[in-house]
Design a protein around this motif. Sequence first.
Motif, PDB file in Angstrom:
ATOM      1  N   VAL A 265       0.838  -1.204   0.000  1.00  0.00           N
ATOM      2  CA  VAL A 265       0.000   0.000   0.000  1.00  0.00           C
ATOM      3  C   VAL A 265       0.869   1.248   0.000  1.00  0.00           C
ATOM      4  N   PHE A 266       1.898   1.261   0.853  1.00  0.00           N
ATOM      5  CA  PHE A 266       2.742   2.446   0.952  1.00  0.00           C
ATOM      6  C   PHE A 266       3.728   2.552  -0.217  1.00  0.00           C
ATOM      7  N   THR A 267       4.155   1.423  -0.742  1.00  0.00           N
ATOM      8  CA  THR A 267       5.002   1.470  -1.940  1.00  0.00           C
ATOM      9  C   THR A 267       4.238   2.110  -3.087  1.00  0.00           C
ATOM     10  N   ALA A 268       2.976   1.708  -3.249  1.00  0.00           N
ATOM     11  CA  ALA A 268       2.135   2.307  -4.288  1.00  0.00           C
ATOM     12  C   ALA A 268       1.886   3.784  -4.012  1.00  0.00           C
ATOM     13  N   SER A 269       1.721   4.149  -2.734  1.00  0.00           N
ATOM     14  CA  SER A 269       1.479   5.557  -2.375  1.00  0.00           C
ATOM     15  C   SER A 269       2.624   6.454  -2.819  1.00  0.00           C
ATOM     16  N   ALA A 270       3.856   5.942  -2.663  1.00  0.00           N
ATOM     17  CA  ALA A 270       5.020   6.749  -3.050  1.00  0.00           C
ATOM     18  C   ALA A 270       5.000   7.067  -4.541  1.00  0.00           C
ATOM     19  N   VAL A 271       4.615   6.085  -5.359  1.00  0.00           N
ATOM     20  CA  VAL A 271       4.554   6.313  -6.804  1.00  0.00           C
ATOM     21  C   VAL A 271       3.308   7.124  -7.169  1.00  0.00           C
ATOM     22  N   LEU A 272       2.186   6.853  -6.493  1.00  0.00           N
ATOM     23  CA  LEU A 272       0.934   7.534  -6.811  1.00  0.00           C
ATOM     24  C   LEU A 272       0.939   9.003  -6.401  1.00  0.00           C
ATOM     25  N   PHE A 273       1.972   9.412  -5.665  1.00  0.00           N
ATOM     26  CA  PHE A 273       2.114  10.839  -5.383  1.00  0.00           C
ATOM     27  C   PHE A 273       2.197  11.619  -6.693  1.00  0.00           C
ATOM     28  N   SER A 423       8.487  11.143  -8.063  1.00  0.00           N
ATOM     29  CA  SER A 423       8.038  11.068  -6.683  1.00  0.00           C
ATOM     30  C   SER A 423       9.128  11.500  -5.708  1.00  0.00           C
ATOM     31  N   ILE A 424      10.374  11.101  -5.954  1.00  0.00           N
ATOM     32  CA  ILE A 424      11.472  11.484  -5.067  1.00  0.00           C
ATOM     33  C   ILE A 424      11.648  12.998  -5.050  1.00  0.00           C
ATOM     34  N   SER A 425      11.735  13.590  -6.211  1.00  0.00           N
ATOM     35  CA  SER A 425      11.945  15.028  -6.308  1.00  0.00           C
ATOM     36  C   SER A 425      10.823  15.802  -5.637  1.00  0.00           C
ATOM     37  N   THR A 426       9.585  15.386  -5.873  1.00  0.00           N
ATOM     38  CA  THR A 426       8.437  16.094  -5.333  1.00  0.00           C
ATOM     39  C   THR A 426       8.372  15.986  -3.823  1.00  0.00           C
ATOM     40  N   LEU A 427       8.551  14.785  -3.295  1.00  0.00           N
ATOM     41  CA  LEU A 427       8.498  14.590  -1.846  1.00  0.00           C
ATOM     42  C   LEU A 427       9.602  15.388  -1.153  1.00  0.00           C
ATOM     43  N   PHE A 428      10.746  15.477  -1.786  1.00  0.00           N
ATOM     44  CA  PHE A 428      11.856  16.260  -1.239  1.00  0.00           C
ATOM     45  C   PHE A 428      11.489  17.739  -1.139  1.00  0.00           C
ATOM     46  N   ILE A 429      10.893  18.285  -2.203  1.00  0.00           N
ATOM     47  CA  ILE A 429      10.518  19.694  -2.218  1.00  0.00           C
ATOM     48  C   ILE A 429       9.431  19.975  -1.190  1.00  0.00           C
ATOM     49  N   PHE A 430       8.427  19.139  -1.124  1.00  0.00           N
ATOM     50  CA  PHE A 430       7.328  19.354  -0.185  1.00  0.00           C
ATOM     51  C   PHE A 430       7.815  19.306   1.257  1.00  0.00           C
ATOM     52  N   SER A 431       8.795  18.446   1.525  1.00  0.00           N
ATOM     53  CA  SER A 431       9.376  18.387   2.874  1.00  0.00           C
ATOM     54  C   SER A 431      10.080  19.698   3.213  1.00  0.00           C
ATOM     55  N   LEU A 432      10.807  20.249   2.231  1.00  0.00           N
ATOM     56  CA  LEU A 432      11.504  21.518   2.466  1.00  0.00           C
ATOM     57  C   LEU A 432      10.531  22.670   2.706  1.00  0.00           C
ATOM     58  N   VAL A 433       9.410  22.694   1.988  1.00  0.00           N
ATOM     59  CA  VAL A 433       8.433  23.764   2.173  1.00  0.00           C
ATOM     60  C   VAL A 433       7.822  23.689   3.565  1.00  0.00           C
ATOM     61  N   ALA A 434       7.495  22.481   4.035  1.00  0.00           N
ATOM     62  CA  ALA A 434       6.956  22.324   5.387  1.00  0.00           C
ATOM     63  C   ALA A 434       7.980  22.751   6.433  1.00  0.00           C
ATOM     64  N   LEU A 435       9.250  22.393   6.207  1.00  0.00           N
ATOM     65  CA  LEU A 435      10.324  22.804   7.117  1.00  0.00           C
ATOM     66  C   LEU A 435      10.467  24.323   7.116  1.00  0.00           C
TER      67      LEU A 435
END
Length: 581
Positions: A265-273, A423-435
């Motif tokens: 479920v979570f593996t799919a979530s990472a790609v489905l982002f 997915s990697i690039s996007t999750l990285f950016i979103f983490s930085l914005v929250a930080l």
Amino acid sequence: MEESKCGCCGWCCCSKEDFFPEESFKSWKSYGNALKETKSRLTDRFLARSQDEEEVNQMRARSKNEMKKSLTWWDLLWFGIGSVMGAGIFVLTGQEANGHAGPAVVLSFAVSGFAALLSVFCYTEFAVDIPVAGGSFAYIRVELGDFVAFVAAGNILFEYVVSGAGVARSFTSYFATLINFHPDDLRITVEALPQNYNQLDPIAVAVSVIICVFVCYSTKMSSRFNTIVTIFHVVLVVFIIVAGLTKANITNLTNNFAPFGVRGVFTASAVLFFAYIGFDGVATLAEETKNPVRDIPIGLLGSMSITIVMYCLLAMTLCLMQPYTSIDENAPYSVAFQAVGMNWAKYLVSFGAAKAMFTVLLGNLIGQSRYFTHIGRTHMAPPWLAIINEKTGTPINATIVMTLANCIIGFFTDLGVLSSLLSISTLFIFSLVALALLVRRYYVPGETSDNDRNKLIGFLVLIVGSSAATAAYWGISKNGWIGYIVTVSIWFLSTLGLKLMVKESRKPKLWGTPLVPWLPSASIAMNVFLLGSVEGASFIRFAVWSAILLIYYFLVGLHASYDSAKEAGQEKNVADQREMP
């Protein structure tokens, strides 16, 4: 920065001054001296933080002409839906249901949608306070400094290029299905090229060029076209749900609901982002919005909420129509309708999907060109890219350059490679914005005490570290649970400590993210955790791209932005002296 000698978009009669007007690039001797000062310049830019006023006024002035303020909340709402709803649901649903999640792909969409919604809240506060075309690049530059902003900027552009290329290739798949061909039949296979890069896609290039013409001509015209097409798309989605449910078989959904377990479920979530990419492009339209305080929250939060609900309903409908093992990976909905005997619906679905790809590409190109424009304003990219066309009020140079990048990548690269990279690039950016949002709320230079600043740094390190530890434990331990008790407890206590022990130095001026620090802290935890579910090969590609970014930064971007900031500081000092009595 000097205006191009061409008076139009800057493509004719360009000179070196259009691309490298800074002092460090006047001669080879100047460049050599700049390289010798790399260490001191890096220290200066690493610690430098922009101000809201600088981003909103001084940076915008470098484009010479203003973008036209023509958008309302209605435009942003449909831009948000049109930019997001398309590629992910119509393409990746089949891939992830078949290979990773099974019918539980519905939960995967919900998990990645929740993570995206947390990020939307963080983006909204920034977009209201700093309404510029730079989006997350500008937000990170203000709170985390120039160097981190550049790393983010490179990944923002990477995210958008990969997304645009992936969606353009998806358009080809659905267009082929619409005219009774196999999804790959319209691509040209070249055996001499490596696998995943040997199916050339000229249709992806053609559709990208057509959209480029729209975006260059007028943002408002693009908005009207997008609104009409997206409303039709939502109607089509409702049709798919209703028509699909008439062929529903509940056992397809309930029998072996999660065949790959929670990990699947979570593996799919990472790609489905990938399916939720695009909403950040709405934030880049803040500079062209009539009333950002009212329009941006409605546009961002409204469009994402609608999209999450639609995605989950569509995924559930697909899994009710067919066993997950029978779902087609390339065109799942079209093939599903064909399998249940509704051949006529297959064509309507294919048409709607292809049309959805078109609006997603439209929003994607608008977003990436605005990002690149603001990056050009800081001179981290050539300032020629920051030019706003006087007649159209749009960044034509940046739009054309990004279209060329989309075309090159989309022409060669397989969708599976593109989606995992994204997915990697996007999750990285979103983490930085929250930080960055946490830093914005709890640290104001000259107001926050040294004690509170040190506690803030400590708590942020613990929040990020515990989130990374949770993701790492997920990757290492297949069945253990004790590690989660430790890492999640540290995350919870760190966030609680930030709430109780550090004074909030800045309240939002106009619109604020609720439940601070809990919501942005949860956004960091979710994004980092999803990063832990991405395949290792994608991290290698991500590392290679980051290395290329750093090489460019140390050789070009650092010196150009340093000179630009120095020149701006001198101009400000002169202006201040003139104002003195």
